[in-house]
Design an enzyme around this catalytic site. Structure first.
Site, PDB file in Angstrom:
ATOM      1  N   ASP A   8       0.876  -1.163   0.000  1.00 54.04           N
ATOM      2  CA  ASP A   8       0.000   0.000   0.000  1.00 54.04           C
ATOM      3  C   ASP A   8       0.927   1.231   0.000  1.00 54.04           C
ATOM      4  O   ASP A   8       2.121   1.104   0.265  1.00 54.04           O
ATOM      5  CB  ASP A   8      -0.862  -0.052   1.267  1.00 54.04           C
ATOM      6  CG  ASP A   8      -1.491   1.280   1.579  1.00 54.04           C
ATOM      7  OD1 ASP A   8      -2.264   1.755   0.741  1.00 54.04           O
ATOM      8  OD2 ASP A   8      -1.184   1.835   2.659  1.00 54.04           O
ATOM      9  N   ALA A  10       0.226   5.162   1.265  1.00 58.49           N
ATOM     10  CA  ALA A  10       0.257   6.042   2.438  1.00 58.49           C
ATOM     11  C   ALA A  10       0.236   5.257   3.747  1.00 58.49           C
ATOM     12  O   ALA A  10      -0.560   4.345   3.922  1.00 58.49           O
ATOM     13  CB  ALA A  10      -0.924   7.003   2.395  1.00 58.49           C
ATOM     14  N   LYS A  49     -10.726   7.310  -2.708  1.00 56.86           N
ATOM     15  CA  LYS A  49     -11.124   8.571  -2.072  1.00 56.86           C
ATOM     16  C   LYS A  49     -12.569   8.986  -2.379  1.00 56.86           C
ATOM     17  O   LYS A  49     -13.238   9.565  -1.528  1.00 56.86           O
ATOM     18  CB  LYS A  49     -10.149   9.692  -2.456  1.00 56.86           C
ATOM     19  CG  LYS A  49      -8.707   9.389  -2.070  1.00 56.86           C
ATOM     20  CD  LYS A  49      -8.527   9.030  -0.595  1.00 56.86           C
ATOM     21  CE  LYS A  49      -7.099   8.608  -0.320  1.00 56.86           C
ATOM     22  NZ  LYS A  49      -6.980   7.574   0.705  1.00 56.86           N
ATOM     23  N   ASP A 183      -1.253  -0.827   6.075  1.00 59.15           N
ATOM     24  CA  ASP A 183      -1.332  -0.243   7.416  1.00 59.15           C
ATOM     25  C   ASP A 183      -2.769  -0.030   7.863  1.00 59.15           C
ATOM     26  O   ASP A 183      -3.002   0.627   8.873  1.00 59.15           O
ATOM     27  CB  ASP A 183      -0.573   1.089   7.448  1.00 59.15           C
ATOM     28  CG  ASP A 183      -1.293   2.160   6.640  1.00 59.15           C
ATOM     29  OD1 ASP A 183      -1.753   1.842   5.520  1.00 59.15           O
ATOM     30  OD2 ASP A 183      -1.426   3.292   7.136  1.00 59.15           O
TER      31      ASP A 183
END
Ligand SMILES: *Cc1c(COP(=O)(O)O)cnc(C)c1O
Length: 634
Positions: A8, A10, A49, A183
């Site tokens: 991933d 960010a 997003k 994360d």
């Protein structure tokens, strides 16, 4: 083998704490006069997003705020406006946050060196990615493929589509060759849904959500608390592994490669069990030829073995004979008790018992209707000679006495040298089950004066299972004709057949096992005899005991009474799961042994067989690794 890692972006490889989307979302909402909390944004982070904005705008308080300010603008339009604003803001924020996370450079070097491909899937859209990739490239991070949800018809996480597309582009079909690292909970789910290994990274993650500066300000306990929380979220989502910092992925890959390189089809685990045990390659090879039993060569081999056994036990061939008997060790114990003890009321057997094998002798006596007095000792204590002599004095009717030498239940070595010679002088017939000690612990049969000493092929001589043997005093066994209650377990007739027919076995014999045993005896001599073997077993035992104690595994018995054969450990905690440890070790090439002590939860590890200190070192390292993995997921 691991062929690719799919990261991933960010919070995983760049943007410590995954702050960029957060800040950009807050600014985007703020530009419309709406304040939104970090935790609201975080709830669905990891989505693409646009979906993320849609999800947030489903919340009643946000809708209310929006409609209060812009009563004429529908929520659908609001979503588009906020999304556009977000894209402007994120560009500015990304410039500040595209720094590689600590450990990335080292990890990338490892991946490159080992030709492990790197790809990404992301919640960024293509435009954001276009901002980030050149900044990452300037720091040496250039994934082979970057997949956004635009490439999968806007099907993003937790669906596996982006990840599957990345695999397709990489030309990898087998999900076991791929690790997904992320994360967020959605990252873990994406990996699981694609069937690959999912790894969560804790430090600098979205799940902790703090900037590096804020994280470093926490005190130790606070750090541990946020880390534990993140860890639990990952595990709950089904993560296969959780790492602290991204460079620890190197260890995960090494572990997985080690596990997959272990040949599970032709596996040869090391058996750390007290028989059957790990035998040498040559012992196994000796079984590749078929032999007839009438053959003179074969009878010669049998005779040679009978002689060698006397030598190993320091028994004079004049006074002693050795009788081989088909079956497992218990068959020999039963043959001995059932033949040595006549069927009459005048014969009374006393059995010293401090474990399961002593109990087994009592059980056999019950089957045969032999009158027996059981002398019970604590399982974690050796048989006490003084008490034995006391009881013998109290029971003048005792004619036979039986005891186990190494009680394999615990690994205790009973002091037979302080019991047997005395009873022998008193005219009591003595029987020693030396099953798990003969060949591994020095026994001087002449000096003991023991009447029957029993062992089997698959213990310390390091042969394979199939027969046992009894070293018997000739003057004693000679008087046992007609005693046996069983035809096949008639030790006397078995003995006579060997004697009268030059080593001919009564009934079909385990030919392959006999040849393997002959080879095993040769190897015992090559090693330097029983003394050298004792030293090797002792070195194994001491190493095992000391290293396991360091890992908080407490032995059940005192070192003074510990044999070099097998070591018993208490469960380290109440919720210890032996089966789980067993499977963990078995997957990595070691087979250990469940416990047999009745009052203590325990398990056993054998030190005998074709096993060396290097094997024990590897085993203990694996136990340490297992402990860590359990603590981590606790
Ligand atoms: C292994 C062993 C036996 C025999 O067990 P089997 O399963 O019949 O081979 C008997 N006594 C002791 C002390 C042993 O260790």
């Amino acid at each position: 083998m691991i062929k690719a890692v799919v990261f991933d972006w960010a919070g995983t490889t760049i943007d410590y704490g995954s702050r960029a989307p957060l800040v950009a979302f807050q600014r985007a909402f703020h530009n419309f006069g709406i304040e939104i909390s970090e935790s609201t944004i975080r709830a669905d982070i990891g989505l693409d997003k646009l979906s993320h904005v849609k999800k947030m705008m489903k919340l009643k308080p946000l809708q209310d705020q929006w409609l209060a300010r812009y009563p004429d603008v529908s929520i659908e339009e609001a979503i588009q406006k906020i999304y556009q604003e977000f894209q402007i803001e994120i560009r500015a924020v990304l410039q500040d946050t595209a720094k590689l996370k600590p450990g990335m450079t080292e990890l990338l070097r490892y991946l490159d060196h080992n030709r492990i491909a790197v790809a990404t899937t992301t919640g960024y859209n293509q435009e954001m990615l276009n901002e980030v990739s050149p900044l990452a490239a300037a720091q040496g991070y250039v994934p082979k493929f970057n997949i956004t949800s635009e490439q999968t018809n806007y099907v993003g996480r937790p669906n596996p589509d982006m990840l599957l597309l990345a695999m397709k582009k990489l030309g990898i079909e087998d999900p076991s060759q791929v690790i997904k690292v992320g994360d967020t909970v959605n990252d873990i789910l994406e990996g699981r849904n694609a069937g690959v290994t999912s790894v969560g990274v804790i430090e600098g993650s979205n799940l902790i959500g703090l900037s590096k500066e804020d994280y470093l300000k926490l005190d130790y306990d606070e750090k541990m608390a946020v880390k534990r929380h993140a860890h639990d979220q990952f595990i709950k989502a089904g993560a296969n592994d959780v790492i602290d910092s991204i460079d620890q992925l190197i260890g995960v890959i090494k572990d997985m490669d080690e596990l997959s390189s272990f040949d599970h089809e032709n596996r040869q685990e090391i058996l750390l069990t007290p028989g059957p045990l790990t035998t040498s390659a040559n012992v196994k090879k000796a079984m590749l030829i078929d032999h007839g039993t009438w053959d003179d060569d074969y009878k010669g081999v049998t005779q040679e073995i009978r002689g060698e056994l006397l030598a190993i036990g320091k028994a004079s061939p004049k006074a002693y004979t050795s009788v081989l008997m088909q079956g497992s060790g218990t068959f020999c114990v039963e043959a001995t008790l059932g033949t040595a003890i006549p069927q009459n009321q005048a014969s009374v057997l006393m059995i010293a018992i401090n474990g399961a094998y002593g109990e087994r002798m009592a059980q056999i006596a019950d089957y045969y209707g032999i009158t027996h007095i059981d002398l019970q000792f604590n399982e974690d204590q050796p048989v006490d000679p003084a008490r034995v002599l006391d009881e013998i004095a109290k029971h003048p009717e005792v004619t036979h006495f039986a005891v186990v030498h190494c009680e394999t239940t615990t690994g205790i070595l009973n002091p037979i040298e302080r019991i047997i010679p005395i009873l022998n002088k008193m005219g009591i017939v003595t029987i020693v089950d030396a099953m798990s000690s003969f060949g591994g612990v020095s026994i001087d049969i002449n000096r003991l004066g023991v009447d029957y000493l029993i062992s089997s092929a698959n213990k310390c001589i390091q042969g394979v299972p199939g027969f046992g043997f009894v070293i018997a005093k000739k003057s004693v066994i000679d008087k046992t004709q007609g005693n046996a209650r069983s035809l096949s377990l008639d030790l006397y007739e078995q003995y006579r057949c060997f004697e009268d027919h030059d080593g001919k076995w009564r009934f079909t014999s385990p030919t392959h096992v006999v040849y393997a045993f002959q080879e095993a005896i040769e190897e015992l001599k090559d090693e330097g005899g029983v003394e050298a073997r004792t030293q090797r077993y002792q070195a194994n035992e001491q190493l095992l005991r000391n290293k396991m104690i360091l890992l908080d595994y407490e032995p059940v018995i005192d070192e003074q009474v510990q044999s070099p054969i097998i070591t018993t450990f208490k469960y380290p905690s109440e919720n210890f799961d032996f089966h789980q440890l067993y499977e963990f070790l078995k997957d990595r090439g070691f087979v250990i042994y469940p416990g047999k002590v009745s009052k203590i939860d325990s398990f056993r590890i054998g030190n005998i067989g074709e096993v060396y200190e290097a094997d024990i070192e590897r085993l203990v390292a694996l136990v340490g690794k297992y402990d860590k993995s359990v603590t981590a997921s606790a």
